[in-house]
Scaffold this motif. Structure first.
Motif, short mmCIF file in Angstrom:
data_model
loop_
_atom_site.label_atom_id
_atom_site.label_comp_id
_atom_site.label_asym_id
_atom_site.label_seq_id
_atom_site.Cartn_x
_atom_site.Cartn_y
_atom_site.Cartn_z
N MET A 1 -10.41 6.07 -1.73
CA MET A 1 -9.06 5.87 -1.27
C MET A 1 -8.77 4.37 -1.28
O MET A 1 -9.61 3.56 -0.92
N ASN A 2 -7.56 4.01 -1.70
CA ASN A 2 -7.10 2.63 -1.66
C ASN A 2 -5.86 2.55 -0.80
O ASN A 2 -5.04 3.47 -0.79
N ILE A 3 -5.70 1.44 -0.09
CA ILE A 3 -4.53 1.21 0.76
C ILE A 3 -3.91 -0.12 0.35
O ILE A 3 -4.60 -1.13 0.26
N TYR A 4 -2.57 -0.08 0.09
CA TYR A 4 -1.86 -1.26 -0.38
C TYR A 4 -0.57 -1.46 0.41
O TYR A 4 0.06 -0.48 0.83
N PRO A 5 -0.12 -2.71 0.55
CA PRO A 5 1.22 -2.93 1.12
C PRO A 5 2.28 -2.51 0.12
O PRO A 5 2.12 -2.69 -1.09
N TYR A 6 3.38 -1.93 0.61
CA TYR A 6 4.51 -1.52 -0.22
C TYR A 6 5.76 -2.13 0.41
O TYR A 6 6.11 -1.80 1.54
N LEU A 7 6.42 -2.99 -0.34
CA LEU A 7 7.55 -3.75 0.17
C LEU A 7 8.87 -3.18 -0.34
O LEU A 7 8.96 -2.78 -1.50
N LYS A 79 16.10 -5.41 8.21
CA LYS A 79 14.91 -6.21 8.48
C LYS A 79 14.04 -5.42 9.45
O LYS A 79 14.49 -5.01 10.52
N GLY A 80 12.82 -5.16 9.03
CA GLY A 80 11.90 -4.35 9.84
C GLY A 80 11.49 -3.08 9.12
O GLY A 80 10.43 -2.54 9.39
#
Length: 143
Positions: A1-7, A79-80
């Motif tokens: 499993m990989n975990i990444y930020p998603y913007l 924002k948030g």
């Protein structure tokens, strides 16, 4: 499993990701997908050039993914709400287990389901207000 930020961005995802690439290096995986490329989707002209998905692979273990919001689809950038945690599951079943577990008591945005881009995907806000995306890329021959 990989975990990444998603913007999430409000129409500036491509510009932001090109900027991040210029500083951090790496390569875009699979190019840039735009909302205007979604089969059968009716969108206002100004939203068709918004980014549906972009992934900057910086190394084998580091990736930043992003998209623009689509106001006509009910997405509002505030924002948030501009950051998700994206999990790339090891199997369709593992993705389903993770989705069901983490979304319990939360607010589902998109059910975990097969998509037109060849994956199972779902998104939600958990009961603590954190945004999550669960994805499993189908392998050749998988449904």
């Amino acid at each position: 499993m990989n975990i990444y930020p998603y913007l999430n961005f409000d129409g500036t995802a491509e510009e932001a990701m090109l900027f991040y690439k210029s500083i951090l290096g790496g390569e875009f995986e699979g190019g840039i997908s735009f909302f205007g490329e979604i089969p059968g989707m009716e969108l206002p002209e100004e939203e068709k050039s918004r980014v549906m998905h972009i992934s900057l692979k910086i190394s084998d273990s580091v990736k930043i993914m992003a998209s623009d919001t689509s106001p006509s689809m009910g997405h509002v950038w505030i924002k948030g709400n501009h950051n998700y945690i994206s999990i790339n599951a090891d199997s369709k079943e593992d993705g389903d287990r993770i989705f069901k577990g983490l979304s319990a008591g939360g607010k589902i945005e998109m059910d975990y389901q097969k998509t037109f881009w060849g994956a199972y995907f779902g998104s939600f806000e958990d009961k603590f207000g954190i945004g999550w995306m669960v994805n499993y890329d189908l392998k050749p021959g998988e449904e």
